[in-house]
Write a protein that holds these residues in place. Structure first.
Motif, short mmCIF file in Angstrom:
data_model
loop_
_atom_site.label_atom_id
_atom_site.label_comp_id
_atom_site.label_asym_id
_atom_site.label_seq_id
_atom_site.Cartn_x
_atom_site.Cartn_y
_atom_site.Cartn_z
N TRP A 1 -9.96 5.54 -4.03
CA TRP A 1 -8.65 4.91 -3.98
C TRP A 1 -8.38 4.27 -5.34
N GLN B 1 -11.23 -1.49 3.74
CA GLN B 1 -12.02 -0.88 4.81
C GLN B 1 -11.23 0.21 5.53
N GLU B 2 -9.93 0.02 5.68
CA GLU B 2 -9.07 1.02 6.33
C GLU B 2 -8.99 2.31 5.51
N LEU B 3 -9.21 2.23 4.19
CA LEU B 3 -9.12 3.41 3.33
C LEU B 3 -10.30 4.36 3.52
N GLY B 4 -11.39 3.87 4.10
CA GLY B 4 -12.54 4.72 4.32
C GLY B 4 -13.34 4.96 3.05
N ARG C 1 -3.24 5.95 -0.90
CA ARG C 1 -4.55 5.47 -1.31
C ARG C 1 -4.46 4.53 -2.51
N ASP D 1 -7.61 -10.34 3.62
CA ASP D 1 -6.61 -9.30 3.88
C ASP D 1 -6.87 -8.08 2.99
N GLN E 1 0.84 -1.19 0.00
CA GLN E 1 0.00 0.00 0.00
C GLN E 1 0.87 1.23 0.00
N GLN F 1 -9.76 -7.09 1.63
CA GLN F 1 -10.97 -6.40 2.06
C GLN F 1 -10.71 -5.59 3.33
N ALA F 2 -9.90 -6.10 4.22
CA ALA F 2 -9.56 -5.36 5.44
C ALA F 2 -8.80 -4.08 5.09
N ARG F 3 -7.88 -4.16 4.15
CA ARG F 3 -7.14 -2.96 3.73
C ARG F 3 -8.07 -1.93 3.10
#
Length: 127
Positions: free
Chosen positions: A40, A33-36, A6, A27, A3, A29-31
């Motif tokens: 991106w 979600q962290e982007l808000g 963005r 993994d 990463q 999908q979790a990343r």
């Protein structure tokens, strides 16, 4: 997976079966979600991708559709050769990205994505 701000960078290597195509989803999908909620981008470096059957390519298409539905506005694909380009167009064609850029170099792909994200109106709104 890597990463940079963005931009998520994926570098699939070798041939893929369905289990391999699904192995990184949680993994990834979790990343995301962290982007808000802001836009991106995704850099798909397919230079070392070798092969996948029709069911795997269909699954990949679903993964990229999920990305577009979850805020991925831009996709840059690094590849070489006519056959890889054909496969990429089958997977990415008609997906609702704002733009897709095909290139032979990862540096060019990254610059293009940075330029696209830099032009996002949400990035220009004062805090």
């Amino acid at each position: 997976m890597e990463q940079r701000g963005r931009i998520l960078i994926c570098r699939p290597k070798g041939p893929f079966n369905l289990a391999g195509a699904r192995s990184y989803e949680a993994d990834f999908q979790a990343r995301v979600q962290e982007l808000g909620s802001a836009a991106w981008a995704l850099l798909e470096d397919a230079t070392e991708f070798e092969a996948a059957g029709p069911e795997v390519l269909a699954h990949f298409r679903g993964q990229f559709a999920w990305c577009a539905a979850h805020g991925c506005a831009y996709l840059a694909v690094v590849l070489s050769g006519h056959f890889k380009r054909y496969l990429a167009e089958q997977v990415f064609g008609a997906l609702p990205f704002k733009a897709i850029h095909y290139t032979q170099g990862a540096d060019e792909a990254l610059r293009w994505l940075e330029q696209q994200l830099g032009a996002e109106p949400s990035d220009l709104t004062p805090a």
